[in-house]
Design a protein around this motif. Structure first.
Motif, PDB file in Angstrom:
ATOM      1  N   ASP A   1      -3.212 -10.418  26.603  1.00 45.11           N
ATOM      2  CA  ASP A   1      -2.094 -10.085  26.044  1.00 45.11           C
ATOM      3  C   ASP A   1      -1.407  -8.967  26.606  1.00 45.11           C
ATOM      4  OD1 ASP A   1      -3.739  -7.595  25.833  1.00 45.11           O
ATOM      5  OD2 ASP A   1      -4.556  -8.087  23.944  1.00 45.11           O
ATOM      6  N   ARG A   2      -0.269  -8.462  25.823  1.00 46.97           N
ATOM      7  CA  ARG A   2       0.605  -7.350  26.349  1.00 46.97           C
ATOM      8  C   ARG A   2      -0.101  -6.197  26.985  1.00 46.97           C
ATOM      9  NH1 ARG A   2       5.503  -4.107  23.038  1.00 46.97           N
ATOM     10  NH2 ARG A   2       6.350  -3.161  24.914  1.00 46.97           N
TER      11      ARG A   2
ATOM     12  N   ALA B   1       4.812   1.613  28.664  1.00 47.13           N
ATOM     13  CA  ALA B   1       4.679   0.231  28.280  1.00 47.13           C
ATOM     14  C   ALA B   1       5.157   0.109  26.963  1.00 47.13           C
ATOM     15  CB  ALA B   1       3.354  -0.399  28.421  1.00 47.13           C
TER      16      ALA B   1
ATOM     17  N   LEU C   1       3.216   1.118  24.123  1.00 44.43           N
ATOM     18  CA  LEU C   1       2.132   0.716  23.459  1.00 44.43           C
ATOM     19  C   LEU C   1       1.373   1.746  22.801  1.00 44.43           C
ATOM     20  CD1 LEU C   1       0.850  -2.238  25.639  1.00 44.43           C
ATOM     21  CD2 LEU C   1       2.177  -2.399  23.743  1.00 44.43           C
TER      22      LEU C   1
ATOM     23  N   SER D   1      -0.337  -4.800  30.880  1.00 37.52           N
ATOM     24  CA  SER D   1       0.279  -3.654  31.208  1.00 37.52           C
ATOM     25  C   SER D   1      -0.873  -2.681  32.025  1.00 37.52           C
ATOM     26  CB  SER D   1       0.406  -2.830  29.789  1.00 37.52           C
ATOM     27  OG  SER D   1       1.450  -3.340  29.253  1.00 37.52           O
TER      28      SER D   1
END
Length: 415
Positions: free
Chosen positions: A171-172, A196, A198, A176
């Motif tokens: 996933d993201r 990022a 996040l 990252s």
């Protein structure tokens, strides 16, 4: 203004990869199993080629009786497959065409003990004279087929990315982390989160999953493990020393059919190429084991420094020819079935013992240590230096990682 023409003669040399030369190279680098398959393909296409298969029997290494005599030897106790043998079986299962097989074998030769590629695909493509896209295509297939996931990775990030993708966790947050492994190694998760965009908690959860992946999927294989198929060569000690012979039970014999018919010239050419392959394999195997007599007598701890260039020079062969011959080739000895390629090892330092011998001694030291008081890398370096060859602690750490041996604090027996 007058124009004049002039005829000139210019001589150039160029080597063309003809069909015959390509077949010769394929036969030269084929092991017994691969050569048998190739001969079966040729016999199916050419009725003038007659194959006589050896008597079917289950291969039982003759050194199995040695277990009872000396079961503590590390080189005999290793029962798992080698990385080379495992990768060759992966390539075989893919059923690639000849051009793709050539690329796959080059990628296999580029593998490091960690399971990563030691050379970038572009370098492999340049060496083979093919496009990078062709190498990338074969590499992708190998990465998808090979187990454990992560073999044939380009680097650490690629290795972890392949495992995350297989687990459905790419996933993201994971991307990252993989894109910023340098920051992750320094523990700067908050900085990664800021860059990022996040939540740090999300990244820490992804980091927890990341730690469950195997960063060196190739390290779990035994470097000297016996292949699960019949070896190509057999080494026996005779009255005049060690003699190497072909394992005739692993190859069918080839002959030309009686009478006349189309394809007889091709059949005779094939037999000539096989005879050349066998002669080259025997000479290379004999030269290698003559140089490694100490290892045959005393075990892998006595491996001598040896390079393919040295063997090639002694036999009047190019280094690349030696490399092709030993690719995937195994020899059966009283001390086990060894891959010929694994017997090539450089000296850790000029004038000192070979790196392979030091790794064998390192494995023995760790196996014999007190589990409650394991030896540190510094102590292991001092013990290895007692043979008269000083070795740095960082070199011990590198060899330990190659042998898949954890550091001392992880080897300590837990209460």
């Amino acid at each position: 203004m007058k124009s004049s023409s002039r005829i000139s003669v210019q001589q150039t040399q160029r080597m063309a990869l003809t069909t015959g030369l390509a077949a010769s190279i394929r036969i030269l680098r084929a092991d017994a199993a691969g050569l048998s398959r190739y001969l079966e393909e040729q016999a199916a296409e050419n009725p003038q080629i007659i194959l006589t298969r050896p008597q079917v029997q289950e291969w039982i290494p003759r050194w199995r009786t040695a277990f009872a005599a000396d079961a503590e030897r590390p080189e005999q106790a290793a029962a798992g497959p080698s990385l080379v043998g495992h990768v060759l079986s992966v390539i075989e299962a893919l059923r690639l065409d000849p051009a793709e097989t050539r690329i796959a074998m080059a990628l296999a030769e580029a593998l490091e003990p960690s399971g990563w590629l030691g050379r970038p695909p572009a370098a492999v493509a340049a060496e083979l004279g093919v496009g990078v896209a062709a190498v990338d295509g074969v590499l992708t297939r190998l990465q998808r087929q090979a187990e454990p996931t992560g073999l044939f990775a380009r680097n650490l990030a690629d290795c972890l990315r392949l495992q995350a993708e297989e687990a459905g966790e790419l996933d993201r947050a994971m991307v990252s982390l993989l894109d910023r492994l340098d920051l992750l190694a320094r523990g700067e998760i908050d900085r990664i989160a800021r860059e990022a965009g996040l939540d740090p908690a999300e990244l820490r959860a992804a980091f927890g999953r990341l730690r469950s992946y195997d960063p060196k999927p190739g390290a779990g294989f035994e470097p000297y493990a016996a292949p699960v198929r019949e070896p190509d060569l057999i080494a026996e000690k005779g009255a005049s020393g060690w003699i190497v012979s072909l394992n005739r039970s692993a190859l069918p014999s080839v002959s030309v059919a009686e009478g006349r018919g189309k394809g007889r010239a091709e059949a005779r050419a094939l037999i000539k190429m096989i005879e050349g392959r066998n002669a080259t394999l025997l000479s290379v195997g004999q030269e290698i084991l003559t140089r490694q007599t100490a290892a045959l007598e005393a075990g892998l701890g006595a491996l001598q420094p040896m390079t393919m260039a040295e063997v090639g020079t002694a036999l009047g062969l190019h280094e690349s020819t030696v490399s092709r011959v030993v690719a995937g080739t195994a020899v059966d000895t009283p001390r086990g079935t060894w891959w010929l390629r694994s017997l090539f090892t450089r000296a850790a330092q000029e004038g000192g013992p070979s790196a392979g011998a030091l790794r064998d001694r390192l494995a023995r030291l760790v196996a014999a240590e007190d589990p409650d008081h394991p030896l540190s890398d510094e102590a292991l370096a001092e013990a290895l230096a007692e043979g008269g060859a000083p070795i740095a602690r960082r070199t011990v750490a590198k060899y330990r990682a190659m042998l898949n041996l954890p550091p001392a604090h992880r080897r300590r027996r837990r209460a």
